[in-house]
Scaffold this motif. Structure first.
Motif, PDB file in Angstrom:
ATOM      1  N   THR A   2       0.819  -1.195   0.000  1.00  0.00           N
ATOM      2  CA  THR A   2       0.000   0.000   0.000  1.00  0.00           C
ATOM      3  C   THR A   2       0.855   1.247   0.000  1.00  0.00           C
ATOM      4  OG1 THR A   2      -0.095   0.049   2.396  1.00  0.00           O
ATOM      5  CG2 THR A   2      -1.826  -1.140   1.278  1.00  0.00           C
ATOM      6  N   ALA A   3       0.235   2.346  -0.358  1.00  0.00           N
ATOM      7  CA  ALA A   3       0.902   3.627  -0.263  1.00  0.00           C
ATOM      8  C   ALA A   3       0.672   4.205   1.119  1.00  0.00           C
ATOM      9  CB  ALA A   3       0.381   4.564  -1.341  1.00  0.00           C
ATOM     10  N   ARG A   4       1.301   5.295   1.406  1.00  0.00           N
ATOM     11  CA  ARG A   4       1.307   5.782   2.773  1.00  0.00           C
ATOM     12  C   ARG A   4       0.797   7.208   2.866  1.00  0.00           C
ATOM     13  NH1 ARG A   4       3.457   1.589   1.036  1.00  0.00           N
ATOM     14  NH2 ARG A   4       4.727   0.272   2.303  1.00  0.00           N
ATOM     15  N   ALA A   5       0.481   7.627   4.067  1.00  0.00           N
ATOM     16  CA  ALA A   5       0.090   9.010   4.305  1.00  0.00           C
ATOM     17  C   ALA A   5       0.836   9.518   5.520  1.00  0.00           C
ATOM     18  CB  ALA A   5      -1.410   9.122   4.549  1.00  0.00           C
ATOM     19  N   SER A   6       0.976  10.806   5.638  1.00  0.00           N
ATOM     20  CA  SER A   6       1.623  11.377   6.810  1.00  0.00           C
ATOM     21  C   SER A   6       0.926  12.682   7.162  1.00  0.00           C
ATOM     22  CB  SER A   6       3.112  11.607   6.543  1.00  0.00           C
ATOM     23  OG  SER A   6       3.289  12.579   5.543  1.00  0.00           O
ATOM     24  N   THR A   7       1.427  13.378   8.167  1.00  0.00           N
ATOM     25  CA  THR A   7       0.769  14.595   8.598  1.00  0.00           C
ATOM     26  C   THR A   7       0.763  15.615   7.484  1.00  0.00           C
ATOM     27  OG1 THR A   7       2.874  15.291   9.534  1.00  0.00           O
ATOM     28  CG2 THR A   7       1.283  14.304  11.031  1.00  0.00           C
ATOM     29  N   ARG A   8      -0.252  16.458   7.500  1.00  0.00           N
ATOM     30  CA  ARG A   8      -0.417  17.432   6.438  1.00  0.00           C
ATOM     31  C   ARG A   8       0.351  18.707   6.767  1.00  0.00           C
ATOM     32  NH1 ARG A   8      -6.945  16.955   6.574  1.00  0.00           N
ATOM     33  NH2 ARG A   8      -7.075  14.727   6.159  1.00  0.00           N
ATOM     34  N   PRO A   9       0.999  19.308   5.779  1.00  0.00           N
ATOM     35  CA  PRO A   9       1.673  20.571   6.038  1.00  0.00           C
ATOM     36  C   PRO A   9       0.667  21.687   6.268  1.00  0.00           C
ATOM     37  CG  PRO A   9       1.716  20.073   3.699  1.00  0.00           C
ATOM     38  CD  PRO A   9       1.147  18.865   4.398  1.00  0.00           C
ATOM     39  N   ARG A  10       1.028  22.673   7.101  1.00  0.00           N
ATOM     40  CA  ARG A  10       0.152  23.787   7.364  1.00  0.00           C
ATOM     41  C   ARG A  10       0.577  24.984   6.517  1.00  0.00           C
ATOM     42  NH1 ARG A  10      -0.304  23.808  13.994  1.00  0.00           N
ATOM     43  NH2 ARG A  10      -1.247  21.760  14.219  1.00  0.00           N
ATOM     44  N   ILE A  11      -0.377  25.654   5.917  1.00  0.00           N
ATOM     45  CA  ILE A  11      -0.088  26.894   5.216  1.00  0.00           C
ATOM     46  C   ILE A  11      -1.106  27.921   5.658  1.00  0.00           C
ATOM     47  CG2 ILE A  11       0.811  25.660   3.220  1.00  0.00           C
ATOM     48  CD1 ILE A  11      -1.743  26.522   1.749  1.00  0.00           C
ATOM     49  N   LEU A 246      -9.190  -3.375   4.323  1.00  0.00           N
ATOM     50  CA  LEU A 246      -8.591  -3.747   3.050  1.00  0.00           C
ATOM     51  C   LEU A 246      -8.327  -2.508   2.200  1.00  0.00           C
ATOM     52  CD1 LEU A 246     -10.964  -6.725   2.084  1.00  0.00           C
ATOM     53  CD2 LEU A 246      -8.685  -6.885   3.122  1.00  0.00           C
ATOM     54  N   ASN A 247      -7.240  -2.586   1.418  1.00  0.00           N
ATOM     55  CA  ASN A 247      -7.007  -1.660   0.303  1.00  0.00           C
ATOM     56  C   ASN A 247      -6.635  -0.247   0.744  1.00  0.00           C
ATOM     57  OD1 ASN A 247      -7.006  -1.643  -2.650  1.00  0.00           O
ATOM     58  ND2 ASN A 247      -8.664  -0.144  -2.510  1.00  0.00           N
ATOM     59  N   ILE A 248      -6.134  -0.065   1.958  1.00  0.00           N
ATOM     60  CA  ILE A 248      -5.792   1.292   2.377  1.00  0.00           C
ATOM     61  C   ILE A 248      -4.740   1.866   1.428  1.00  0.00           C
ATOM     62  CG2 ILE A 248      -4.894   2.742   4.225  1.00  0.00           C
ATOM     63  CD1 ILE A 248      -7.636   1.425   4.819  1.00  0.00           C
ATOM     64  N   SER A 249      -5.057   2.993   0.828  1.00  0.00           N
ATOM     65  CA  SER A 249      -4.165   3.708  -0.091  1.00  0.00           C
ATOM     66  C   SER A 249      -3.876   2.936  -1.369  1.00  0.00           C
ATOM     67  CB  SER A 249      -2.836   4.067   0.599  1.00  0.00           C
ATOM     68  OG  SER A 249      -3.071   4.855   1.736  1.00  0.00           O
ATOM     69  N   TRP A 359     -13.294   6.417   2.657  1.00  0.00           N
ATOM     70  CA  TRP A 359     -12.151   7.089   2.058  1.00  0.00           C
ATOM     71  C   TRP A 359     -11.129   7.281   3.178  1.00  0.00           C
ATOM     72  CZ3 TRP A 359     -13.668  11.405  -1.959  1.00  0.00           C
ATOM     73  CH2 TRP A 359     -14.340  10.797  -3.034  1.00  0.00           C
ATOM     74  N   VAL A 360     -10.200   6.344   3.276  1.00  0.00           N
ATOM     75  CA  VAL A 360      -9.190   6.386   4.336  1.00  0.00           C
ATOM     76  C   VAL A 360      -7.974   7.179   3.869  1.00  0.00           C
ATOM     77  CG1 VAL A 360      -7.751   5.038   5.904  1.00  0.00           C
ATOM     78  CG2 VAL A 360     -10.033   4.211   5.278  1.00  0.00           C
ATOM     79  N   LYS A 361      -7.362   6.751   2.791  1.00  0.00           N
ATOM     80  CA  LYS A 361      -6.311   7.581   2.194  1.00  0.00           C
ATOM     81  C   LYS A 361      -6.966   8.859   1.693  1.00  0.00           C
ATOM     82  CE  LYS A 361      -2.590   8.951  -0.077  1.00  0.00           C
ATOM     83  NZ  LYS A 361      -1.337   9.358   0.568  1.00  0.00           N
ATOM     84  N   ILE A 362      -6.383  10.011   1.993  1.00  0.00           N
ATOM     85  CA  ILE A 362      -6.954  11.283   1.584  1.00  0.00           C
ATOM     86  C   ILE A 362      -6.675  11.483   0.095  1.00  0.00           C
ATOM     87  CG2 ILE A 362      -7.049  13.756   2.022  1.00  0.00           C
ATOM     88  CD1 ILE A 362      -7.846  11.906   4.401  1.00  0.00           C
ATOM     89  N   PRO A 363      -7.706  11.434  -0.761  1.00  0.00           N
ATOM     90  CA  PRO A 363      -7.449  11.589  -2.192  1.00  0.00           C
ATOM     91  C   PRO A 363      -6.909  12.974  -2.501  1.00  0.00           C
ATOM     92  CG  PRO A 363      -9.814  11.632  -1.741  1.00  0.00           C
ATOM     93  CD  PRO A 363      -9.140  11.251  -0.456  1.00  0.00           C
TER      94      PRO A 363
END
Length: 410
Positions: A2-11, A246-249, A359-363
């Protein structure tokens, strides 16, 4: 994998110009007819949450950079694209918690999310991503330093939830990618055994509160066989959890995932009755042969079996098929081109074993800097360098909108 996610940058949010404000008014008119995509109440096959039943799934605040993209599209008069990206971000999605803060701050952050969802009578989906040795020290490396730190973090998450309704996606890649799979274990397998104990601790901490449902990592239908993933789920404490995810990312199709989920759930039921996971049919068996085996060997009602949830955030076009013989490591999971968002999040799937499509992985958030076996740093399939894991990827966001199935806009 699977692909991964991490914290979102702040702007900082940009100020609308007069022209952009006028375009935003037009955008609002265009998106007024966009469905809210709120999920229906859970079906009867799933254990009831404690307290008042949520009326749908929670939509968290969008990635700040997605708002910047919408504004940029508006300024350039691309109202339909702006409406599509906006509709994508307004769809219920998971909230990721990946460590990096003190237990006290983690508790406050979880409490804020779960509290906001409760006030809206919506069900939050929390994706916990802080297991020690996360992602085999690759794209989304990090996680807690050791077991004690991880347990303190899990306790903080539990306290932040506080018995209110929440679905927990517990540690993507934690069981489908154990330390033994990536050369991080010793000859005795102690690191992998520690991983199972860490996951089991989290299940025991999080599942007892009345409102929480915990799901464990079962990878996806093109990764581990049923016979391989079932023992891992058992070692991780699936008996004490609601089920598995199942299928995260990733990008596998709904039908493929539903069949794989049924096979995994059925094998878990068979093993719990004294059977051997090695005897179970897997996803590579002819369907008719596997169904005959299930009919003969699995007699539990769906309500008594382990349920599953699937990530449909980016599988509208199914998996990407890399060009043959071009890449030594195609990384078909990593920012593949031409994908689209998939089925809307719902708790009413029509499948007695599938609790939800989520929608677990943020599209729109990148899987990482994909080089596909080349020297890089460019992604050779795209001709430019991909953003870091978890950063907003404007080009991919538009791909997901344009190729969405079902379409995001009426």
């Amino acid at each position: 994998m699977t692909a991964r996610a991490s914290t979102r940058p702040r702007i900082r949010t940009r100020t609308l110009s007069a022209a952009a404000a006028a375009a935003a008014t037009a955008l609002a008119a265009m998106t007024a007819a966009v469905p809210a995509h709120a999920a229906a109440p859970a079906h009867d096959g799933r254990p009831a949450h404690g307290g008042a039943a949520p009326t749908g799934l929670f939509t968290p605040p969008a990635n700040a950079d997605s708002k910047a993209q919408v504004l940029d599209l508006l300024r350039h008069g691309k109202l339909k694209d702006a409406a599509g990206v906006l509709a994508m971000t307004l769809t219920p999605q998971a909230v990721w918690f990946d460590g990096g803060t003190s237990p006290a701050d983690t508790r406050k952050a979880v409490d804020a999310t779960v509290g906001a969802a409760a006030r809206a009578h919506r069900l939050p989906v929390l994706s916990l991503y802080n297991i020690p040795g996360r992602d085999c020290a690759q794209y989304s490396a990090g996680g807690a330093a050791d077991t004690a730190q991880y347990q303190a973090w899990i306790d903080a998450v539990r306290d932040g939830i506080g018995g209110r309704p929440a679905d927990v996606v517990l540690e993507p890649d934690s069981l489908a990618l154990v330390p033994a799979d990536c050369g991080m274990d010793d000859a005795q397998g102690s690191k992998t055994a520690e991983r199972y104990a860490q996951i089991h601790y989290a299940v025991d901490a999080l599942e007892p509160p009345a409102g929480t449902h915990v799901y464990l990592d079962a990878g996806h239908s093109s990764w581990h066989s049923v016979n391989d993933i079932v023992p891992r789920l058992i070692s991780g404490g699936i008996d004490d959890a609601t089920g598995f995810f199942l299928n995260i990312s990733n990008y596998r199709s709904d039908a493929e995932l539903a069949w794989y989920g049924e096979l995994v759930s059925s094998c878990l039921s068979y093993v719990s009755a004294g059977g051997d996971a090695a005897a179970c049919p897997n996803q590579y068996w002819p369907t008719a042969d596997a169904q005959s085996w299930l009919d003969a060997n699995v007699h539990a009602a769906p309500s008594a079996m382990k349920h599953f949830v699937t990530d449909t955030s980016r599988n509208g076009q199914g998996p990407w098929t890399p060009p043959a013989g071009v890449y030594s490591d195609p990384q078909d999971w990593c920012n593949p081109p031409g994908r689209g968002t998939g089925a809307r999040p719902t708790l009413n799937t029509g499948d007695p074993l599938e609790d939800a499509r989520l929608w677990v992985k943020i599209p729109g958030e990148s899987d990482g800097q994909c080089t596909r076996g080349t020297a890089g740093p460019e992604d050779p399939e795209r001709g430019y360098q991909d953003p870091a894991a978890g950063a907003w990827f404007p080009q991919q966001a538009l791909e997901l909108v344009h190729n969405a199935d079902p379409a995001l806009l009426p």
